[in-house]
Write a protein that holds these residues in place. Sequence first.
Motif, PDB file in Angstrom:
ATOM      1  N   PRO A 154      27.615  45.066  97.631  1.00 48.98           N
ATOM      2  CA  PRO A 154      27.802  46.527  97.532  1.00 48.98           C
ATOM      3  C   PRO A 154      28.599  47.107  98.701  1.00 48.98           C
ATOM      4  CG  PRO A 154      25.502  45.948  97.187  1.00 48.98           C
ATOM      5  CD  PRO A 154      26.208  44.709  97.622  1.00 48.98           C
ATOM      6  N   ILE A 155      28.443  46.527  99.877  1.00 49.81           N
ATOM      7  CA  ILE A 155      29.188  47.010 101.035  1.00 49.81           C
ATOM      8  C   ILE A 155      30.680  46.746 100.843  1.00 49.81           C
ATOM      9  CG2 ILE A 155      29.542  46.677 103.516  1.00 49.81           C
ATOM     10  CD1 ILE A 155      26.507  45.967 103.641  1.00 49.81           C
ATOM     11  N   ALA A 156      31.015  45.552 100.388  1.00 42.10           N
ATOM     12  CA  ALA A 156      32.422  45.206 100.164  1.00 42.10           C
ATOM     13  C   ALA A 156      33.020  46.058  99.048  1.00 42.10           C
ATOM     14  CB  ALA A 156      32.552  43.728  99.823  1.00 42.10           C
ATOM     15  N   LEU A 157      32.282  46.246  97.975  1.00 41.10           N
ATOM     16  CA  LEU A 157      32.784  47.077  96.876  1.00 41.10           C
ATOM     17  C   LEU A 157      32.963  48.521  97.321  1.00 41.10           C
ATOM     18  CD1 LEU A 157      30.791  45.681  93.823  1.00 41.10           C
ATOM     19  CD2 LEU A 157      33.204  45.358  94.362  1.00 41.10           C
ATOM     20  N   GLY A 158      32.037  49.016  98.127  1.00 37.18           N
ATOM     21  CA  GLY A 158      32.158  50.373  98.655  1.00 37.18           C
ATOM     22  C   GLY A 158      33.373  50.524  99.547  1.00 37.18           C
ATOM     23  N   ALA A 159      33.634  49.517 100.372  1.00 34.94           N
ATOM     24  CA  ALA A 159      34.806  49.564 101.251  1.00 34.94           C
ATOM     25  C   ALA A 159      36.100  49.541 100.440  1.00 34.94           C
ATOM     26  CB  ALA A 159      34.765  48.397 102.230  1.00 34.94           C
ATOM     27  N   VAL A 160      36.157  48.706  99.427  1.00 36.33           N
ATOM     28  CA  VAL A 160      37.353  48.637  98.575  1.00 36.33           C
ATOM     29  C   VAL A 160      37.547  49.958  97.834  1.00 36.33           C
ATOM     30  CG1 VAL A 160      38.343  47.525  96.531  1.00 36.33           C
ATOM     31  CG2 VAL A 160      37.304  46.140  98.328  1.00 36.33           C
ATOM     32  N   PHE A 161      36.475  50.508  97.293  1.00 39.69           N
ATOM     33  CA  PHE A 161      36.557  51.784  96.584  1.00 39.69           C
ATOM     34  C   PHE A 161      37.031  52.886  97.524  1.00 39.69           C
ATOM     35  CE2 PHE A 161      34.583  55.790  95.278  1.00 39.69           C
ATOM     36  CZ  PHE A 161      35.138  55.929  94.024  1.00 39.69           C
ATOM     37  N   GLY A 162      36.471  52.915  98.734  1.00 43.90           N
ATOM     38  CA  GLY A 162      36.875  53.923  99.706  1.00 43.90           C
ATOM     39  C   GLY A 162      38.331  53.798 100.093  1.00 43.90           C
ATOM     40  N   ALA A 163      38.801  52.582 100.281  1.00 45.87           N
ATOM     41  CA  ALA A 163      40.203  52.370 100.646  1.00 45.87           C
ATOM     42  C   ALA A 163      41.142  52.810  99.530  1.00 45.87           C
ATOM     43  CB  ALA A 163      40.433  50.897 100.973  1.00 45.87           C
ATOM     44  N   VAL A 164      40.809  52.474  98.304  1.00 49.61           N
ATOM     45  CA  VAL A 164      41.649  52.878  97.164  1.00 49.61           C
ATOM     46  C   VAL A 164      41.645  54.393  97.018  1.00 49.61           C
ATOM     47  CG1 VAL A 164      41.850  52.778  94.641  1.00 49.61           C
ATOM     48  CG2 VAL A 164      41.433  50.696  95.948  1.00 49.61           C
ATOM     49  N   LEU A 165      40.484  55.007  97.178  1.00 50.89           N
ATOM     50  CA  LEU A 165      40.398  56.461  97.084  1.00 50.89           C
ATOM     51  C   LEU A 165      41.222  57.126  98.179  1.00 50.89           C
ATOM     52  CD1 LEU A 165      39.015  58.765  95.534  1.00 50.89           C
ATOM     53  CD2 LEU A 165      37.191  58.668  97.220  1.00 50.89           C
ATOM     54  N   LEU A 166      41.143  56.603  99.386  1.00 50.46           N
ATOM     55  CA  LEU A 166      41.915  57.152 100.493  1.00 50.46           C
ATOM     56  C   LEU A 166      43.414  57.018 100.242  1.00 50.46           C
ATOM     57  CD1 LEU A 166      41.606  58.412 103.321  1.00 50.46           C
ATOM     58  CD2 LEU A 166      41.779  56.101 104.227  1.00 50.46           C
ATOM     59  N   ILE A 167      43.832  55.880  99.733  1.00 48.91           N
ATOM     60  CA  ILE A 167      45.254  55.682  99.422  1.00 48.91           C
ATOM     61  C   ILE A 167      45.710  56.665  98.353  1.00 48.91           C
ATOM     62  CG2 ILE A 167      46.874  54.066  98.346  1.00 48.91           C
ATOM     63  CD1 ILE A 167      45.367  51.840  99.841  1.00 48.91           C
ATOM     64  N   LEU A 168      44.887  56.862  97.334  1.00 50.40           N
ATOM     65  CA  LEU A 168      45.267  57.800  96.274  1.00 50.40           C
ATOM     66  C   LEU A 168      45.356  59.221  96.781  1.00 50.40           C
ATOM     67  CD1 LEU A 168      43.215  56.430  93.247  1.00 50.40           C
ATOM     68  CD2 LEU A 168      45.681  56.325  93.595  1.00 50.40           C
TER      69      LEU A 168
ATOM     70  N   GLY B 154      51.119  63.250  96.736  1.00 52.44           N
ATOM     71  CA  GLY B 154      52.339  64.007  96.516  1.00 52.44           C
ATOM     72  C   GLY B 154      53.485  63.191  95.957  1.00 52.44           C
ATOM     73  N   MET B 155      53.251  61.965  95.572  1.00 53.50           N
ATOM     74  CA  MET B 155      54.340  61.116  95.111  1.00 53.50           C
ATOM     75  C   MET B 155      54.993  61.645  93.838  1.00 53.50           C
ATOM     76  SD  MET B 155      55.205  58.840  97.153  1.00 53.50           S
ATOM     77  CE  MET B 155      56.241  57.817  96.163  1.00 53.50           C
ATOM     78  N   CYS B 156      54.231  62.200  92.930  1.00 54.18           N
ATOM     79  CA  CYS B 156      54.819  62.682  91.678  1.00 54.18           C
ATOM     80  C   CYS B 156      55.764  63.844  91.958  1.00 54.18           C
ATOM     81  CB  CYS B 156      53.725  63.136  90.717  1.00 54.18           C
ATOM     82  SG  CYS B 156      52.722  61.781  90.116  1.00 54.18           S
ATOM     83  N   GLU B 157      55.331  64.748  92.836  1.00 51.29           N
ATOM     84  CA  GLU B 157      56.170  65.892  93.161  1.00 51.29           C
ATOM     85  C   GLU B 157      57.439  65.444  93.889  1.00 51.29           C
ATOM     86  OE1 GLU B 157      55.839  69.977  95.766  1.00 51.29           O
ATOM     87  OE2 GLU B 157      54.015  69.003  95.050  1.00 51.29           O
ATOM     88  N   ARG B 158      57.299  64.505  94.812  1.00 49.64           N
ATOM     89  CA  ARG B 158      58.469  63.994  95.526  1.00 49.64           C
ATOM     90  C   ARG B 158      59.415  63.271  94.581  1.00 49.64           C
ATOM     91  NH1 ARG B 158      55.871  60.863 100.445  1.00 49.64           N
ATOM     92  NH2 ARG B 158      53.891  61.725  99.834  1.00 49.64           N
ATOM     93  N   TYR B 159      58.856  62.543  93.645  1.00 53.46           N
ATOM     94  CA  TYR B 159      59.688  61.820  92.675  1.00 53.46           C
ATOM     95  C   TYR B 159      60.483  62.816  91.831  1.00 53.46           C
ATOM     96  CZ  TYR B 159      60.987  58.878  88.738  1.00 53.46           C
ATOM     97  OH  TYR B 159      61.686  58.222  87.762  1.00 53.46           O
ATOM     98  N   ASN B 160      59.817  63.875  91.364  1.00 54.36           N
ATOM     99  CA  ASN B 160      60.504  64.873  90.541  1.00 54.36           C
ATOM    100  C   ASN B 160      61.608  65.574  91.325  1.00 54.36           C
ATOM    101  OD1 ASN B 160      58.991  64.352  88.281  1.00 54.36           O
ATOM    102  ND2 ASN B 160      57.446  65.901  88.735  1.00 54.36           N
ATOM    103  N   LYS B 161      61.350  65.909  92.592  1.00 52.65           N
ATOM    104  CA  LYS B 161      62.387  66.550  93.407  1.00 52.65           C
ATOM    105  C   LYS B 161      63.564  65.606  93.626  1.00 52.65           C
ATOM    106  CE  LYS B 161      59.552  69.843  95.929  1.00 52.65           C
ATOM    107  NZ  LYS B 161      59.057  70.258  97.255  1.00 52.65           N
TER     108      LYS B 161
END
Length: 69
Positions: free
Chosen positions: A25-39, A44-51
Amino acid sequence: MVCYCVSYTRVGAVNDKRKRNEWIPIALGAVFGAVLLILVLNGGMCERYNKRMQRQQLMQDYLNSLRKK
């Protein structure tokens, strides 16, 4: 005596399995947190892509207008 050793190894195996399962659970929580932080940080990637696509389209229109002259 043999039964005692067998039961002891079974208890040891259960304890080892619990120790191995404790970090999952600790490893899964860390992976989930990292992915959430990256997202969140990359939100703003969609807005930058459109511009960027708009700038590219404007540049293409400008170059086409220069070629027509």
